[in-house]
Design a protein around this motif. Structure first.
Motif, short mmCIF file in Angstrom:
data_model
loop_
_atom_site.label_atom_id
_atom_site.label_comp_id
_atom_site.label_asym_id
_atom_site.label_seq_id
_atom_site.Cartn_x
_atom_site.Cartn_y
_atom_site.Cartn_z
N CYS A 121 0.94 -0.95 -0.08
CA CYS A 121 -0.16 0.11 -0.04
C CYS A 121 0.79 1.32 0.04
CB CYS A 121 -1.20 -0.02 1.21
SG CYS A 121 -0.30 -0.15 2.74
N ARG A 122 0.09 2.43 -0.16
CA ARG A 122 0.99 3.68 -0.09
C ARG A 122 0.07 4.67 0.96
NH1 ARG A 122 1.29 6.54 -5.50
NH2 ARG A 122 -0.53 5.10 -6.05
N PHE A 123 0.69 4.94 1.90
CA PHE A 123 0.14 5.90 2.91
C PHE A 123 0.06 7.40 2.32
CE2 PHE A 123 0.33 2.33 5.78
CZ PHE A 123 -0.05 2.43 6.89
N VAL A 124 -0.60 8.16 2.50
CA VAL A 124 -0.74 9.47 2.12
C VAL A 124 -0.87 10.30 3.26
CG1 VAL A 124 -1.68 11.28 0.47
CG2 VAL A 124 -1.58 9.05 -0.33
N TRP A 125 -0.08 11.18 3.58
CA TRP A 125 -0.21 12.12 4.72
C TRP A 125 -0.44 13.66 4.12
CZ3 TRP A 125 1.18 10.60 10.11
CH2 TRP A 125 1.32 9.25 10.19
N PHE A 126 -1.50 14.20 4.86
CA PHE A 126 -1.79 15.30 4.59
C PHE A 126 -1.24 16.40 5.66
CE2 PHE A 126 -4.18 13.18 1.60
CZ PHE A 126 -4.82 14.04 0.46
N VAL A 127 -0.07 17.14 5.44
CA VAL A 127 0.33 17.73 6.71
C VAL A 127 0.54 19.00 6.49
CG1 VAL A 127 1.93 15.80 7.13
CG2 VAL A 127 2.80 17.71 5.65
N LEU A 128 0.35 19.81 7.70
CA LEU A 128 0.41 21.17 8.04
C LEU A 128 1.50 21.62 9.03
CD1 LEU A 128 -1.64 21.97 10.33
CD2 LEU A 128 -3.41 21.64 8.89
N LYS B 218 2.35 18.52 11.56
CA LYS B 218 1.56 17.69 12.11
C LYS B 218 0.56 17.04 10.88
CE LYS B 218 2.30 18.76 16.52
NZ LYS B 218 2.72 17.57 17.56
N ALA B 219 0.22 16.02 11.14
CA ALA B 219 -0.90 15.17 10.10
C ALA B 219 -2.23 15.62 10.23
CB ALA B 219 -0.55 13.86 10.08
N ARG B 220 -2.97 16.09 9.12
CA ARG B 220 -4.35 16.25 9.34
C ARG B 220 -5.11 15.31 8.92
NH1 ARG B 220 -9.08 16.66 9.79
NH2 ARG B 220 -10.51 18.53 9.48
N TRP B 221 -4.73 14.69 7.85
CA TRP B 221 -5.43 13.28 7.27
C TRP B 221 -4.26 12.32 6.95
CZ3 TRP B 221 -7.71 18.08 5.31
CH2 TRP B 221 -9.15 18.35 5.71
N GLU C 290 -9.64 10.66 -7.14
CA GLU C 290 -9.97 11.50 -6.44
C GLU C 290 -9.03 11.87 -5.26
OE1 GLU C 290 -13.61 12.54 -3.21
OE2 GLU C 290 -13.37 10.90 -3.88
N LEU C 291 -8.12 10.84 -4.63
CA LEU C 291 -7.23 11.24 -3.91
C LEU C 291 -6.20 11.94 -4.29
CD1 LEU C 291 -6.36 10.78 -0.75
CD2 LEU C 291 -5.48 8.47 -1.23
N TYR C 292 -5.88 11.57 -5.51
CA TYR C 292 -4.55 12.44 -6.23
C TYR C 292 -4.99 13.97 -6.20
CZ TYR C 292 -0.84 9.29 -7.37
OH TYR C 292 0.48 8.61 -7.24
N GLU C 293 -6.37 14.19 -6.60
CA GLU C 293 -6.81 15.47 -7.02
C GLU C 293 -6.83 16.01 -5.72
OE1 GLU C 293 -10.71 14.82 -8.65
OE2 GLU C 293 -9.91 14.15 -10.45
N LYS C 294 -6.93 15.56 -4.41
CA LYS C 294 -7.11 16.21 -3.33
C LYS C 294 -5.72 16.64 -2.87
CE LYS C 294 -11.38 15.78 -2.13
NZ LYS C 294 -12.30 16.93 -1.84
N ILE C 295 -4.47 15.82 -3.30
CA ILE C 295 -3.08 16.07 -2.91
C ILE C 295 -2.89 17.40 -3.64
CG2 ILE C 295 -0.90 15.51 -3.48
CD1 ILE C 295 -1.96 12.73 -3.07
N VAL C 296 -3.20 17.58 -4.80
CA VAL C 296 -3.02 18.81 -5.72
C VAL C 296 -3.69 19.94 -5.12
CG1 VAL C 296 -3.56 19.75 -7.91
CG2 VAL C 296 -2.68 17.51 -7.93
N LYS D 249 -5.89 24.99 -0.99
CA LYS D 249 -7.44 24.96 -1.34
C LYS D 249 -7.90 24.17 0.41
CE LYS D 249 -7.64 25.34 -6.03
NZ LYS D 249 -8.16 24.41 -7.27
N ASP D 250 -9.02 24.39 0.63
CA ASP D 250 -9.87 23.79 1.66
C ASP D 250 -10.17 22.44 1.18
OD1 ASP D 250 -9.46 25.94 3.34
OD2 ASP D 250 -11.29 26.83 2.82
N ILE D 251 -9.96 21.48 1.75
CA ILE D 251 -10.36 20.19 1.34
C ILE D 251 -10.99 19.36 2.57
CG2 ILE D 251 -8.29 20.19 -0.39
CD1 ILE D 251 -7.22 17.73 1.22
N THR D 252 -11.64 18.13 2.01
CA THR D 252 -12.15 17.23 2.91
C THR D 252 -12.00 15.89 2.34
OG1 THR D 252 -13.79 16.58 4.47
CG2 THR D 252 -14.55 17.32 2.45
N LEU D 253 -11.68 15.01 3.24
CA LEU D 253 -11.49 13.35 3.01
C LEU D 253 -12.53 12.53 3.40
CD1 LEU D 253 -7.76 13.06 3.20
CD2 LEU D 253 -9.14 13.55 1.31
#
Length: 228
Positions: free
Chosen positions: A134-141, A148-151, A212-218, A224-228
């Motif tokens: 698998c691949r973990f995708v970490w959305f950090v800020l 820190k990771a938000r998602w 969709e997950l790749y689009e959220k990364i962009v 931009k404001d996003i939600t998963l």
């Protein structure tokens, strides 16, 4: 956007740097990579304080067996699993980091870490390890100077069953197996046997959830404001 076919390039960020760049950018990418590897190193060792420190107060993580949960709820679910004998581990196989430039520069990043989930099961008297690539995708800020990771959400790409004793092979219920997504089919089969509800529709090697997950990364790296 047209669906991404196997072999096609997915949507990639334009406002980020993932290799080279300035020394400061390289250091920030290294810090984010430490965050991403923390799941494997801290969760598997039950180092809960260190694990919790990887996330924001409102962080949400998505897994096959726990669904989408607030990080505190996920930690409690994980503890309960350990107490009842669940044996799940993770191997980190490599990590890349996109550090935002443009509007979100210095504020956001995304880490993608290739990993193997490995969980031990007793399937009708036969011990097996079920492994998922698998691949973990970490959305950090960055909050108060710290990443820190938000998602956290995963691409589940393929899995397999490995007998612990090669002289014993489990019987798999093929009709039951068909209920689960191809990318995490055997892992779901084993986890369902333990009584966990399986979250359908998670990103796989290809398909709408993958795109969709790749689009959220962009969007995240564009500020931009996003939600998963």
């Amino acid at each position: 956007m047209a669906p991404v076919e196997i072999g096609d390039q997915p949507p990639l960020p334009k406002n980020s740097v993932s290799i080279n760049g300035t020394l400061e950018e390289a250091i920030e990418r290294f810090k984010i990579s430490e965050i991403a590897q923390g799941w494997m190193c801290h969760r598997d060792a039950c180092e809960w304080e260190k694990y919790r420190a990887l996330f924001t107060d409102d962080a949400v993580v998505f897994t096959t067996w726990a669904g989408g949960k607030h990080i505190d709820d996920f930690i409690e679910t994980s503890k309960k699993g350990f107490y009842q004998g669940d044996f799940i581990m993770h191997r980190a196989n490599g990590v890349t980091v996109d550090l935002a430039r443009g509007p979100a520069a210095g504020k956001r990043g995304v880490a993608k870490i290739k990993a193997t989930i490995t969980q031990r099961f007793n399937l009708d008297g036969v011990w097996v390890d079920i492994e998922n690539d698998c691949r973990f995708v970490w959305f950090v800020l960055k909050e108060d100077g710290e990443w820190k990771a938000r998602w956290v959400k995963l691409f589940y790409e393929k899995d397999k069953v490995i007998p612990v004793d090669p002289s014993q092979v489990p019987k798999i219920d093929q009709e039951e197996l068909k209920k689960y997504p191809e990318g995490y089919r055997y892992l779901s089969y084993g986890q369902a046997k333990l009584g966990y509800p399986i979250l359908q529709g998670l990103p796989e090697r290809y398909g709408p959830a993958h795109d969709e997950l790749y689009e959220k990364i962009v969007e995240w790296l564009d500020g931009k404001d996003i939600t998963l």
